[in-house]
Design a protein around this motif. Structure first.
Motif, PDB file in Angstrom:
ATOM      1  N   THR A  41      -7.248   6.108   5.064  1.00  0.00           N
ATOM      2  CA  THR A  41      -5.976   5.983   4.338  1.00  0.00           C
ATOM      3  C   THR A  41      -4.889   5.373   5.216  1.00  0.00           C
ATOM      4  O   THR A  41      -4.046   4.617   4.728  1.00  0.00           O
ATOM      5  N   THR A  42      -4.903   5.689   6.504  1.00  0.00           N
ATOM      6  CA  THR A  42      -3.919   5.128   7.429  1.00  0.00           C
ATOM      7  C   THR A  42      -3.976   3.614   7.437  1.00  0.00           C
ATOM      8  O   THR A  42      -2.949   2.936   7.553  1.00  0.00           O
ATOM      9  N   ASN A  43      -5.168   3.066   7.304  1.00  0.00           N
ATOM     10  CA  ASN A  43      -5.336   1.612   7.271  1.00  0.00           C
ATOM     11  C   ASN A  43      -5.167   1.045   5.864  1.00  0.00           C
ATOM     12  O   ASN A  43      -4.533   0.002   5.687  1.00  0.00           O
ATOM     13  N   ALA A  44      -5.712   1.735   4.868  1.00  0.00           N
ATOM     14  CA  ALA A  44      -5.726   1.194   3.502  1.00  0.00           C
ATOM     15  C   ALA A  44      -4.345   1.135   2.875  1.00  0.00           C
ATOM     16  O   ALA A  44      -4.069   0.263   2.047  1.00  0.00           O
ATOM     17  N   ALA A  45      -3.454   2.049   3.241  1.00  0.00           N
ATOM     18  CA  ALA A  45      -2.131   2.098   2.613  1.00  0.00           C
ATOM     19  C   ALA A  45      -1.169   1.062   3.181  1.00  0.00           C
ATOM     20  O   ALA A  45      -0.127   0.791   2.574  1.00  0.00           O
ATOM     21  N   ALA A  46      -1.493   0.495   4.328  1.00  0.00           N
ATOM     22  CA  ALA A  46      -0.595  -0.463   4.964  1.00  0.00           C
ATOM     23  C   ALA A  46      -0.330  -1.646   4.043  1.00  0.00           C
ATOM     24  O   ALA A  46      -1.259  -2.272   3.535  1.00  0.00           O
ATOM     25  N   GLY A  47       0.929  -1.935   3.797  1.00  0.00           N
ATOM     26  CA  GLY A  47       1.301  -3.070   2.965  1.00  0.00           C
ATOM     27  C   GLY A  47       1.307  -2.808   1.477  1.00  0.00           C
ATOM     28  O   GLY A  47       1.658  -3.694   0.704  1.00  0.00           O
ATOM     29  N   ASN A  48       0.946  -1.593   1.039  1.00  0.00           N
ATOM     30  CA  ASN A  48       0.953  -1.263  -0.389  1.00  0.00           C
ATOM     31  C   ASN A  48       2.254  -0.528  -0.712  1.00  0.00           C
ATOM     32  O   ASN A  48       2.425   0.641  -0.368  1.00  0.00           O
ATOM     33  N   ALA A  49       3.169  -1.210  -1.379  1.00  0.00           N
ATOM     34  CA  ALA A  49       4.492  -0.643  -1.659  1.00  0.00           C
ATOM     35  C   ALA A  49       4.439   0.519  -2.641  1.00  0.00           C
ATOM     36  O   ALA A  49       5.405   1.291  -2.744  1.00  0.00           O
ATOM     37  N   ASN A  50       3.343   0.671  -3.372  1.00  0.00           N
ATOM     38  CA  ASN A  50       3.232   1.769  -4.333  1.00  0.00           C
ATOM     39  C   ASN A  50       2.945   3.105  -3.661  1.00  0.00           C
ATOM     40  O   ASN A  50       3.166   4.165  -4.263  1.00  0.00           O
ATOM     41  N   VAL A  51       2.412   3.082  -2.444  1.00  0.00           N
ATOM     42  CA  VAL A  51       2.097   4.337  -1.752  1.00  0.00           C
ATOM     43  C   VAL A  51       3.394   4.915  -1.200  1.00  0.00           C
ATOM     44  O   VAL A  51       3.988   4.380  -0.268  1.00  0.00           O
ATOM     45  N   LYS A  52       3.838   6.019  -1.795  1.00  0.00           N
ATOM     46  CA  LYS A  52       5.126   6.619  -1.449  1.00  0.00           C
ATOM     47  C   LYS A  52       5.001   7.755  -0.445  1.00  0.00           C
ATOM     48  O   LYS A  52       6.003   8.138   0.179  1.00  0.00           O
ATOM     49  N   ALA A  53       3.804   8.320  -0.304  1.00  0.00           N
ATOM     50  CA  ALA A  53       3.624   9.442   0.619  1.00  0.00           C
ATOM     51  C   ALA A  53       2.175   9.515   1.062  1.00  0.00           C
ATOM     52  O   ALA A  53       1.252   9.198   0.299  1.00  0.00           O
ATOM     53  N   LEU A  54       1.996   9.943   2.317  1.00  0.00           N
ATOM     54  CA  LEU A  54       0.671  10.173   2.884  1.00  0.00           C
ATOM     55  C   LEU A  54       0.544  11.652   3.200  1.00  0.00           C
ATOM     56  O   LEU A  54       1.431  12.244   3.812  1.00  0.00           O
ATOM     57  N   VAL A  55      -0.567  12.254   2.770  1.00  0.00           N
ATOM     58  CA  VAL A  55      -0.821  13.659   3.058  1.00  0.00           C
ATOM     59  C   VAL A  55      -2.132  13.750   3.831  1.00  0.00           C
ATOM     60  O   VAL A  55      -3.151  13.205   3.403  1.00  0.00           O
TER      61      VAL A  55
END
Length: 264
Positions: free
Chosen positions: A107-121
């Motif tokens: 997830t640390t890599n996949a969420a990079a650059g995706n503006a829709n991802v508002k929070a990481l848990v």
């Protein structure tokens, strides 16, 4: 996933694909603020599958959250991250991305650059910085019992898969679960390509996306000292509980509560 493929999944194509997956768009059920509730995406780690999130998912679904728990291929950091990035691109609207264990590096890599991802848990999960590896973080502090001697190795094409040995599985992985439950988890465990242990992580999404961390004090896979270090470095809001590595299974209410907090 190639750039061309990601492009095809953007815009209206992403909305259409999301609809096929049953992912709500902007008309999702509103929360108390009147805003649509974010889609919660739950990512499992190695030696496990998405069913480990079942009790967490049930709580979130009951509360009206759209929930998806995709299969993590467990083949390599780069390919698993690209797979999840493509999956996330099919979801319209805000996303809360939650991960367990190895799923954290994905997830640390996949969420990079995706503006829709508002929070990481992160739930007893790896939170790497650029260039760091799973093995380096796992052994940064003493206490992990998941060593080479704890694994059985089986050929997998051109590589090798690792499985936790039966006699060690419960003590190492799921010490606070009933023996019968741990035995079923051992029998159905999904192995990871052992090359993932030394594969460096890319640019971390947590540097630009707020994060939350559920630390498991009794973790025998990823020492809690390592969890605290990674969570503090990421600026995460942290909660600690007395749980084994599979904290989302043994204490699903705590995991679900942290996800709700991240979703506000």
């Amino acid at each position: 996933m190639t750039t061309t493929r990601r492009t095809l999944l953007s815009g209206s194509a992403a909305v259409a694909a999301g609809a096929l997956l049953g992912v709500p768009a902007a008309h999702a059920q509103p929360g108390s603020t009147g805003r649509p509730k974010p889609t919660v995406v739950l990512v499992h780690g190695a030696f496990a599958d998405a069913s480990g999130w079942n009790d967490v998912a049930a709580r979130l679904i009951h509360d009206g959250y759209p929930v998806l728990a995709p299969a993590n291929p467990l083949r390599s950091v780069s390919t698993d991250s690209a797979y999840l990035a493509g999956f996330l691109a099919t979801i319209s609207g805000p996303i809360v991305l939650a991960a367990h264990s190895y799923g954290g590096i994905v997830t640390t890599n996949a969420a990079a650059g995706n503006a829709n991802v508002k929070a990481l848990v992160y739930v007893a999960a790896f939170v790497p910085d650029a260039g760091e590896t799973l093995l380096g973080l796992q052994t940064k502090y003493p206490g992990s019992r998941l060593s080479e001697s704890a694994l059985d190795f089986r050929p997998a094409g051109e590589s090798v898969d690792g499985y936790i040995k039966k006699e060690l599985f419960r003590g190492v992985f799921a010490g606070d679960l009933p023996k019968s439950t741990a035995e079923l988890m051992w029998a159905g465990q999904r192995p990871a390509d052992v090359r993932t242990l030394g594969e460096p992580s890319g640019a971390p999404a947590w540097k630009s996306i707020p994060s939350w961390y559920l630390a498991a004090r009794d973790d025998q896979v990823l020492p809690v000292a390592a969890q605290r270090f990674m969570a503090q470095r990421a600026g995460a809001q942290v909660r600690e509980i007395d749980a084994s590595h599979v904290a989302m299974i043994s204490q699903p209410a705590a995991a679900a509560d942290l996800i709700r907090r991240a979703a506000r």
